[in-house]
Design a protein around this motif. Structure first.
Motif, PDB file in Angstrom:
ATOM      1  N   PHE A  88       0.848  -1.191   0.000  1.00 31.01           N
ATOM      2  CA  PHE A  88       0.000   0.000   0.000  1.00 31.01           C
ATOM      3  C   PHE A  88       0.882   1.239   0.000  1.00 31.01           C
ATOM      4  N   ALA A  89       0.585   2.172  -0.877  1.00 28.81           N
ATOM      5  CA  ALA A  89       1.364   3.405  -1.005  1.00 28.81           C
ATOM      6  C   ALA A  89       2.846   3.081  -1.217  1.00 28.81           C
ATOM      7  N   ASP A  90       3.109   2.037  -2.022  1.00 28.76           N
ATOM      8  CA  ASP A  90       4.469   1.627  -2.395  1.00 28.76           C
ATOM      9  C   ASP A  90       5.290   1.114  -1.216  1.00 28.76           C
ATOM     10  N   VAL A  91       4.626   0.650  -0.171  1.00 29.87           N
ATOM     11  CA  VAL A  91       5.309   0.067   0.982  1.00 29.87           C
ATOM     12  C   VAL A  91       4.723  -1.317   1.239  1.00 29.87           C
ATOM     13  N   ASN A  92       5.578  -2.309   1.500  1.00 25.01           N
ATOM     14  CA  ASN A  92       5.125  -3.661   1.831  1.00 25.01           C
ATOM     15  C   ASN A  92       4.942  -3.780   3.342  1.00 25.01           C
ATOM     16  N   TYR A  93       3.700  -3.943   3.738  1.00 18.45           N
ATOM     17  CA  TYR A  93       3.383  -4.036   5.157  1.00 18.45           C
ATOM     18  C   TYR A  93       3.108  -5.483   5.555  1.00 18.45           C
TER      19      TYR A  93
ATOM     20  N   VAL B 218      -6.953  -9.308  14.328  1.00 21.61           N
ATOM     21  CA  VAL B 218      -5.989  -8.788  13.364  1.00 21.61           C
ATOM     22  C   VAL B 218      -5.193  -7.668  14.033  1.00 21.61           C
ATOM     23  N   PHE B 219      -3.897  -7.659  13.778  1.00 22.38           N
ATOM     24  CA  PHE B 219      -2.971  -6.691  14.361  1.00 22.38           C
ATOM     25  C   PHE B 219      -2.445  -5.835  13.207  1.00 22.38           C
ATOM     26  N   ILE B 220      -2.864  -4.569  13.189  1.00 22.23           N
ATOM     27  CA  ILE B 220      -2.730  -3.725  12.003  1.00 22.23           C
ATOM     28  C   ILE B 220      -1.652  -2.660  12.195  1.00 22.23           C
ATOM     29  N   PRO B 221      -0.659  -2.600  11.323  1.00 23.72           N
ATOM     30  CA  PRO B 221       0.323  -1.516  11.390  1.00 23.72           C
ATOM     31  C   PRO B 221      -0.324  -0.193  11.015  1.00 23.72           C
ATOM     32  N   ALA B 222       0.243   0.900  11.500  1.00 19.78           N
ATOM     33  CA  ALA B 222      -0.336   2.227  11.278  1.00 19.78           C
ATOM     34  C   ALA B 222      -0.543   2.529   9.798  1.00 19.78           C
ATOM     35  N   GLY B 223       0.368   2.050   8.950  1.00 24.32           N
ATOM     36  CA  GLY B 223       0.270   2.317   7.518  1.00 24.32           C
ATOM     37  C   GLY B 223      -0.907   1.671   6.842  1.00 24.32           C
ATOM     38  N   LEU B 224      -1.510   0.657   7.472  1.00 31.32           N
ATOM     39  CA  LEU B 224      -2.725   0.025   6.962  1.00 31.32           C
ATOM     40  C   LEU B 224      -3.932   0.410   7.805  1.00 31.32           C
TER      41      LEU B 224
END
Length: 308
Positions: free
Chosen positions: A99-104, A198-204
């Motif tokens: 997402f937004a050119d970053v692999n999360y 689900v444990f979601i990083p800030a970028g997602l």
């Protein structure tokens, strides 16, 4: 807090918080640029893995449920008499979302997959959820099950829907094998529905946007129960299921906009902007199968090809 304002009022993760003042009028602070996504990603990974390494869930209750067990996930710290329990890190699965050119990395705990219809990030689901920050502060949750259109719908406030991490966490689960309608309009379901977290990083999640009691750049935890699924959801009713409208296959529907008109394909009844509705550029057979026509043979289906 109103649950719809947190889950359904999605602030696009790629949007900066921009001041309404012009740069040269000196009437307010200058806009603050977003932080570097890779830097925030590293912080999120550290926060999430540290939590997973030091916490467990009540798996023993799920393994041997009592008659009055409520089938709710509860987390605890690995310390004292619970120090030897299995950590969450041993149970979660990891999927990568670009997402937004970053692999999360998105971490999902599947306590029970479910026995009914398979959910996807592009569908509508009937579910319960609870949201917490990683300091265990609860910021939102449902009291009774709700229908969620995961990718989002158009409202007066723009497109509203769930954050990318939430939608892609849900796709690890199925609903109940038996679902029926009660006289009051609610659903009754068998006790084999999907349960997990689900444990979601800030970028997602909301990234630089704050939501209510959720600070900017927060990683989030959601526990969830999936009761029913509307498979092959088609938001714009153009005959093409939402999941097929994910042209770039990144499991996020909002960045697929073939005609660049600002409306993503899954909400656009004329995906290529050629004036011919998408529904008229495909064939839906009697058995429900879809034929994607390519009249000029260029490898691009007509409904995505403005010069077909």
């Amino acid at each position: 807090m109103n649950s719809k304002k947190v889950i359904l009022s999605l602030v696009l993760a790629t949007m900066a918080l921009i001041s309404c003042n012009k740069d040269d009028d000196n009437n307010g602070p200058a806009p603050v640029p977003d932080r570097d996504r890779e830097e925030v990603k590293a912080e999120s990974d550290s926060t999430i893995t540290a939590y997973l390494e030091t916490h467990y869930y009540n798996y023993e209750e799920f393994d041997n449920p009592s008659e009055d067990f409520d089938y709710k996930i509860r987390f605890g710290e690995l310390k004292g008499e619970n120090a030897d329990k299995k950590s969450l890190l041993e149970d979660v699965t990891v999927q990568e979302i670009n997402f937004a050119d970053v692999n999360y990395k998105l971490y999902t705990l599947v306590v029970r997959e479910g026995e009914g219809k398979q959910a996807t990030y592009a569908d509508s689901v009937y579910m319960n959820y609870n949201g917490r920050l990683f300091n265990d502060e609860r910021f939102d949750g449902s009291v009774t099950p709700l229908w969620f259109n995961l990718p989002g719908v158009i409202t007066s406030n723009g497109i509203t829907g769930t954050v990318p991490g939430f939608a892609n966490g849900v796709n690890s689960f199925k609903g109940a094998s038996s679902v029926s309608l009660n006289t009051d309009g609610t659903l009754k379901f068998s006790n084999d529905y999907g349960i997990g977290a689900v444990f979601i990083p800030a970028g997602l999640a909301y990234f630089s946007g704050s939501q209510g009691s959720i600070p900017a750049y927060s990683s989030l935890i959601f526990t969830m129960e999936i009761f029913d699924v509307i498979e092959n959801t088609d938001n714009d009713r153009d005959g093409v299921p939402n999941i097929v409208e994910d042209i770039n296959k990144n499991k996020i529907l909002r960045d697929d906009d073939t005609d660049s008109n600002g409306t993503p394909n899954y909400l656009d009844i004329d995906d290529d902007g050629d004036g011919i509705p998408t529904r008229e550029e495909i064939i839906i057979n009697a058995d429900g199968s879809i034929e994607y026509l390519d009249t000029d043979g260029d490898g691009i289906p007509d409904y995505l090809d403005a010069d077909s």
